[in-house]
Design a protein around this motif. Structure first.
Motif, PDB file in Angstrom:
ATOM      1  N   ASN A   1      -5.728   0.423  -2.448  1.00 56.89           N
ATOM      2  CA  ASN A   1      -4.460   0.322  -1.703  1.00 56.89           C
ATOM      3  C   ASN A   1      -3.638   1.610  -1.716  1.00 56.89           C
ATOM      4  O   ASN A   1      -2.418   1.586  -1.535  1.00 56.89           O
ATOM      5  N   LYS A   2      -4.303   2.744  -1.933  1.00 57.21           N
ATOM      6  CA  LYS A   2      -3.668   4.057  -1.814  1.00 57.21           C
ATOM      7  C   LYS A   2      -4.359   4.799  -0.680  1.00 57.21           C
ATOM      8  O   LYS A   2      -5.580   4.937  -0.672  1.00 57.21           O
TER       9      LYS A   2
ATOM     10  N   MET B   1       0.847  -1.176   0.000  1.00 58.72           N
ATOM     11  CA  MET B   1       0.000   0.000   0.000  1.00 58.72           C
ATOM     12  C   MET B   1       0.889   1.235   0.000  1.00 58.72           C
ATOM     13  O   MET B   1       1.983   1.206   0.551  1.00 58.72           O
ATOM     14  N   THR B   2       0.382   2.294  -0.571  1.00 59.79           N
ATOM     15  CA  THR B   2       1.116   3.553  -0.528  1.00 59.79           C
ATOM     16  C   THR B   2       0.383   4.528   0.391  1.00 59.79           C
ATOM     17  O   THR B   2      -0.840   4.539   0.457  1.00 59.79           O
ATOM     18  N   LEU B   3       1.161   5.326   1.104  1.00 58.01           N
ATOM     19  CA  LEU B   3       0.615   6.305   2.036  1.00 58.01           C
ATOM     20  C   LEU B   3       1.203   7.669   1.734  1.00 58.01           C
ATOM     21  O   LEU B   3       2.417   7.807   1.572  1.00 58.01           O
TER      22      LEU B   3
ATOM     23  N   HIS C   1      -8.148  -2.953   1.892  1.00 59.59           N
ATOM     24  CA  HIS C   1      -9.224  -2.358   2.697  1.00 59.59           C
ATOM     25  C   HIS C   1     -10.308  -1.831   1.757  1.00 59.59           C
ATOM     26  O   HIS C   1     -10.024  -1.367   0.657  1.00 59.59           O
ATOM     27  N   ALA C   2     -11.540  -1.904   2.186  1.00 60.89           N
ATOM     28  CA  ALA C   2     -12.658  -1.370   1.407  1.00 60.89           C
ATOM     29  C   ALA C   2     -12.467   0.141   1.222  1.00 60.89           C
ATOM     30  O   ALA C   2     -11.905   0.807   2.090  1.00 60.89           O
ATOM     31  N   PRO C   3     -12.932   0.688   0.096  1.00 56.96           N
ATOM     32  CA  PRO C   3     -12.839   2.144  -0.104  1.00 56.96           C
ATOM     33  C   PRO C   3     -13.561   2.884   1.028  1.00 56.96           C
ATOM     34  O   PRO C   3     -14.644   2.471   1.456  1.00 56.96           O
TER      35      PRO C   3
ATOM     36  N   VAL D   1       3.710   1.155   2.825  1.00 62.14           N
ATOM     37  CA  VAL D   1       3.478   0.744   4.206  1.00 62.14           C
ATOM     38  C   VAL D   1       2.804  -0.624   4.268  1.00 62.14           C
ATOM     39  O   VAL D   1       2.209  -1.077   3.296  1.00 62.14           O
ATOM     40  N   THR D   2       2.884  -1.239   5.449  1.00 64.17           N
ATOM     41  CA  THR D   2       2.236  -2.523   5.705  1.00 64.17           C
ATOM     42  C   THR D   2       0.855  -2.313   6.332  1.00 64.17           C
ATOM     43  O   THR D   2      -0.097  -3.017   6.007  1.00 64.17           O
ATOM     44  N   ALA D   3       0.749  -1.346   7.250  1.00 63.74           N
ATOM     45  CA  ALA D   3      -0.509  -1.037   7.937  1.00 63.74           C
ATOM     46  C   ALA D   3      -0.458   0.399   8.438  1.00 63.74           C
ATOM     47  O   ALA D   3       0.617   0.941   8.679  1.00 63.74           O
TER      48      ALA D   3
END
Length: 81
Positions: free
Chosen positions: A70-71, A1-3, A35-37, A17-19
């Motif tokens: 995942n963004k 995922m990108t943060l 994760h859901a939008p 990131v992982t979480a």
């Protein structure tokens, strides 16, 4: 995922990131892969960023989070030092 964590002044964090745990107005919640939008308002508090087994904490003063494909984008009013 990108943060990405942004304030009106600058880009505060950008990376893979992982979480991520964010301070939602109804309580903190964690975002994991697929994760859901969601779009949610954030309260003052800490964002906990996990990259594998490493943790980093960034304090924010309110804001909004958006999760899609995942963004993760956090638009914070300010960073608390």
């Amino acid at each position: 995922m990108t943060l990405n964590i942004l304030t009106p002044d600058k880009l505060v964090y950008e990376g893979t990131v992982t979480a991520v745990t964010v301070p939602g107005v109804s309580g903190s919640f964690q975002i994991l892969k697929d994760h859901a939008p969601i779009i949610s308002t954030l309260a003052d508090g800490d964002i906990i960023i996990k990259v594998n087994n490493q943790e980093e904490t960034i304090g924010i003063k309110g804001g909004v989070v958006e999760v899609l494909d995942n963004k993760i984008i956090v638009l914070a009013e300010a960073i608390i030092s």
